[in-house]
Design a protein around this motif. Sequence first.
Motif, PDB file in Angstrom:
ATOM      1  N   LYS A 284       7.352   4.426   3.797  1.00 22.42           N
ATOM      2  CA  LYS A 284       8.295   3.905   4.622  1.00 22.42           C
ATOM      3  C   LYS A 284       9.384   3.465   4.120  1.00 22.42           C
ATOM      4  O   LYS A 284      10.538   3.691   4.609  1.00 22.42           O
ATOM      5  N   ILE A 285       9.157   2.514   2.948  1.00 23.10           N
ATOM      6  CA  ILE A 285      10.430   1.901   2.530  1.00 23.10           C
ATOM      7  C   ILE A 285      11.280   2.698   1.908  1.00 23.10           C
ATOM      8  O   ILE A 285      12.668   2.799   1.990  1.00 23.10           O
ATOM      9  N   GLN A 286      10.683   3.688   1.112  1.00 19.80           N
ATOM     10  CA  GLN A 286      11.621   4.760   0.550  1.00 19.80           C
ATOM     11  C   GLN A 286      12.227   5.616   1.507  1.00 19.80           C
ATOM     12  O   GLN A 286      13.667   5.948   1.115  1.00 19.80           O
ATOM     13  N   SER A 287      11.711   6.268   2.414  1.00 21.72           N
ATOM     14  CA  SER A 287      12.227   6.892   3.445  1.00 21.72           C
ATOM     15  C   SER A 287      13.410   6.079   4.068  1.00 21.72           C
ATOM     16  O   SER A 287      14.736   6.609   4.333  1.00 21.72           O
ATOM     17  N   TYR A 288      13.386   4.949   4.579  1.00 21.54           N
ATOM     18  CA  TYR A 288      14.220   3.810   5.105  1.00 21.54           C
ATOM     19  C   TYR A 288      15.640   4.040   4.108  1.00 21.54           C
ATOM     20  O   TYR A 288      16.576   4.085   4.344  1.00 21.54           O
ATOM     21  N   LEU A 289      15.183   3.520   2.685  1.00 17.77           N
ATOM     22  CA  LEU A 289      16.225   3.437   1.975  1.00 17.77           C
ATOM     23  C   LEU A 289      17.060   4.869   1.771  1.00 17.77           C
ATOM     24  O   LEU A 289      18.301   4.774   1.594  1.00 17.77           O
ATOM     25  N   ARG A 290      16.404   5.739   1.752  1.00 17.53           N
ATOM     26  CA  ARG A 290      16.993   6.945   1.334  1.00 17.53           C
ATOM     27  C   ARG A 290      17.826   7.451   2.591  1.00 17.53           C
ATOM     28  O   ARG A 290      19.065   7.825   2.395  1.00 17.53           O
ATOM     29  N   LYS A 291      17.558   7.152   3.735  1.00 23.15           N
ATOM     30  CA  LYS A 291      18.305   7.078   5.117  1.00 23.15           C
ATOM     31  C   LYS A 291      19.392   6.312   5.187  1.00 23.15           C
ATOM     32  O   LYS A 291      20.679   6.894   5.381  1.00 23.15           O
TER      33      LYS A 291
ATOM     34  N   ASP B  79      13.938   6.533  -5.312  1.00 27.38           N
ATOM     35  CA  ASP B  79      12.607   6.626  -5.484  1.00 27.38           C
ATOM     36  C   ASP B  79      12.113   4.987  -5.393  1.00 27.38           C
ATOM     37  O   ASP B  79      12.521   4.368  -5.988  1.00 27.38           O
ATOM     38  N   VAL B  80      10.782   4.790  -4.733  1.00 33.05           N
ATOM     39  CA  VAL B  80      10.284   3.449  -4.878  1.00 33.05           C
ATOM     40  C   VAL B  80       8.830   3.712  -5.392  1.00 33.05           C
ATOM     41  O   VAL B  80       8.007   4.593  -5.019  1.00 33.05           O
ATOM     42  N   ASN B  81       8.663   2.964  -6.649  1.00 30.32           N
ATOM     43  CA  ASN B  81       7.518   3.192  -7.362  1.00 30.32           C
ATOM     44  C   ASN B  81       6.634   1.964  -7.133  1.00 30.32           C
ATOM     45  O   ASN B  81       6.886   0.753  -7.120  1.00 30.32           O
ATOM     46  N   PRO B  82       5.405   2.304  -7.255  1.00 33.95           N
ATOM     47  CA  PRO B  82       4.237   1.195  -6.694  1.00 33.95           C
ATOM     48  C   PRO B  82       4.284   0.134  -7.870  1.00 33.95           C
ATOM     49  O   PRO B  82       4.809   0.530  -9.174  1.00 33.95           O
ATOM     50  N   PRO B  83       3.976  -1.204  -7.737  1.00 30.47           N
ATOM     51  CA  PRO B  83       3.887  -2.198  -8.756  1.00 30.47           C
ATOM     52  C   PRO B  83       2.759  -1.850  -9.601  1.00 30.47           C
ATOM     53  O   PRO B  83       1.769  -1.368  -9.398  1.00 30.47           O
ATOM     54  N   PRO B  84       2.940  -2.289 -10.961  1.00 28.49           N
ATOM     55  CA  PRO B  84       1.913  -2.034 -12.169  1.00 28.49           C
ATOM     56  C   PRO B  84       0.578  -2.880 -11.802  1.00 28.49           C
ATOM     57  O   PRO B  84      -0.647  -2.178 -12.073  1.00 28.49           O
ATOM     58  N   ARG B  85       0.847  -4.130 -10.881  1.00 31.29           N
ATOM     59  CA  ARG B  85      -0.285  -4.815 -10.645  1.00 31.29           C
ATOM     60  C   ARG B  85      -0.452  -5.020  -9.242  1.00 31.29           C
ATOM     61  O   ARG B  85       0.824  -4.754  -8.519  1.00 31.29           O
ATOM     62  N   LYS B  86      -1.607  -5.147  -8.387  1.00 29.64           N
ATOM     63  CA  LYS B  86      -1.475  -5.216  -7.163  1.00 29.64           C
ATOM     64  C   LYS B  86      -0.579  -6.222  -6.272  1.00 29.64           C
ATOM     65  O   LYS B  86      -0.087  -5.843  -5.506  1.00 29.64           O
ATOM     66  N   GLU B  87      -0.304  -7.375  -6.974  1.00 27.13           N
ATOM     67  CA  GLU B  87       0.504  -8.122  -6.123  1.00 27.13           C
ATOM     68  C   GLU B  87       1.859  -8.200  -6.868  1.00 27.13           C
ATOM     69  O   GLU B  87       2.532  -9.039  -6.175  1.00 27.13           O
ATOM     70  N   GLY B  88       2.549  -7.219  -7.508  1.00 25.30           N
ATOM     71  CA  GLY B  88       3.683  -7.348  -8.103  1.00 25.30           C
ATOM     72  C   GLY B  88       4.510  -6.728  -7.138  1.00 25.30           C
ATOM     73  O   GLY B  88       4.409  -6.303  -6.225  1.00 25.30           O
ATOM     74  N   SER B  89       5.682  -6.793  -7.776  1.00 19.69           N
ATOM     75  CA  SER B  89       6.970  -6.137  -7.060  1.00 19.69           C
ATOM     76  C   SER B  89       7.084  -4.582  -7.202  1.00 19.69           C
ATOM     77  O   SER B  89       6.707  -3.996  -8.130  1.00 19.69           O
TER      78      SER B  89
ATOM     79  N   ASN C  15       0.838  -1.156   0.180  1.00 15.62           N
ATOM     80  CA  ASN C  15      -0.077   0.022  -0.017  1.00 15.62           C
ATOM     81  C   ASN C  15       0.982   1.173   0.102  1.00 15.62           C
ATOM     82  O   ASN C  15       2.033   1.192   0.362  1.00 15.62           O
ATOM     83  N   PRO C  16       0.461   2.342  -0.303  1.00 14.38           N
ATOM     84  CA  PRO C  16       1.095   3.584  -0.452  1.00 14.38           C
ATOM     85  C   PRO C  16       1.858   4.196   0.831  1.00 14.38           C
ATOM     86  O   PRO C  16       2.865   4.425   0.936  1.00 14.38           O
ATOM     87  N   ALA C  17       1.400   3.889   1.994  1.00 16.84           N
ATOM     88  CA  ALA C  17       1.965   3.899   3.261  1.00 16.84           C
ATOM     89  C   ALA C  17       3.512   3.053   3.362  1.00 16.84           C
ATOM     90  O   ALA C  17       4.420   3.857   3.967  1.00 16.84           O
ATOM     91  N   GLU C  18       3.174   1.950   3.008  1.00 20.42           N
ATOM     92  CA  GLU C  18       4.457   1.108   3.079  1.00 20.42           C
ATOM     93  C   GLU C  18       5.307   1.328   2.164  1.00 20.42           C
ATOM     94  O   GLU C  18       6.619   1.466   2.502  1.00 20.42           O
ATOM     95  N   ILE C  19       4.993   1.885   0.969  1.00 20.72           N
ATOM     96  CA  ILE C  19       6.026   2.197  -0.304  1.00 20.72           C
ATOM     97  C   ILE C  19       6.763   3.740   0.533  1.00 20.72           C
ATOM     98  O   ILE C  19       7.987   3.726   0.196  1.00 20.72           O
TER      99      ILE C  19
ATOM    100  N   VAL D  87       5.663  -9.654   8.469  1.00 16.55           N
ATOM    101  CA  VAL D  87       6.033  -9.054   7.243  1.00 16.55           C
ATOM    102  C   VAL D  87       7.659  -8.701   7.015  1.00 16.55           C
ATOM    103  O   VAL D  87       8.063  -8.148   7.967  1.00 16.55           O
ATOM    104  N   SER D  88       8.094  -8.996   5.928  1.00 12.70           N
ATOM    105  CA  SER D  88       9.309  -8.527   5.439  1.00 12.70           C
ATOM    106  C   SER D  88       9.317  -8.085   4.074  1.00 12.70           C
ATOM    107  O   SER D  88       8.360  -8.454   3.186  1.00 12.70           O
ATOM    108  N   TYR D  89      10.235  -7.331   3.578  1.00 12.85           N
ATOM    109  CA  TYR D  89      10.486  -7.175   2.454  1.00 12.85           C
ATOM    110  C   TYR D  89      12.011  -7.507   1.724  1.00 12.85           C
ATOM    111  O   TYR D  89      13.132  -7.285   2.481  1.00 12.85           O
TER     112      TYR D  89
END
Length: 68
Positions: free
Chosen positions: A8-15, A23-33, A2-6, A55-57
């Motif tokens: 958080k992940i983007q912020s974490y990677l930047r830091k 930049d972390v872009n949402p997947p083209p499909r709901k279940e994608g990477s 979901n957008p909130a997870e994305i 949950v892990s990434y």
Amino acid sequence: MNPAEIRKIQSYLRKLFGNEDIDVNPPPRKEGSCEVLVNGEFVGTIARDEDEGEVSYDFNMVILDIDL
């Protein structure tokens, strides 16, 4: 993811990498990477995994031999 997870992940990677151009872009499909880009260039993907409520990434980074 979901957008909130994305966000958080983007912020974490930047830091983590000290780079605001990640930049972390949402997947083209709901279940994608999600795609990870640095300065607009694709560098890898992030997939979400949930097992028994935990949950892990998984970040998979691509390094081409011509870039070395």
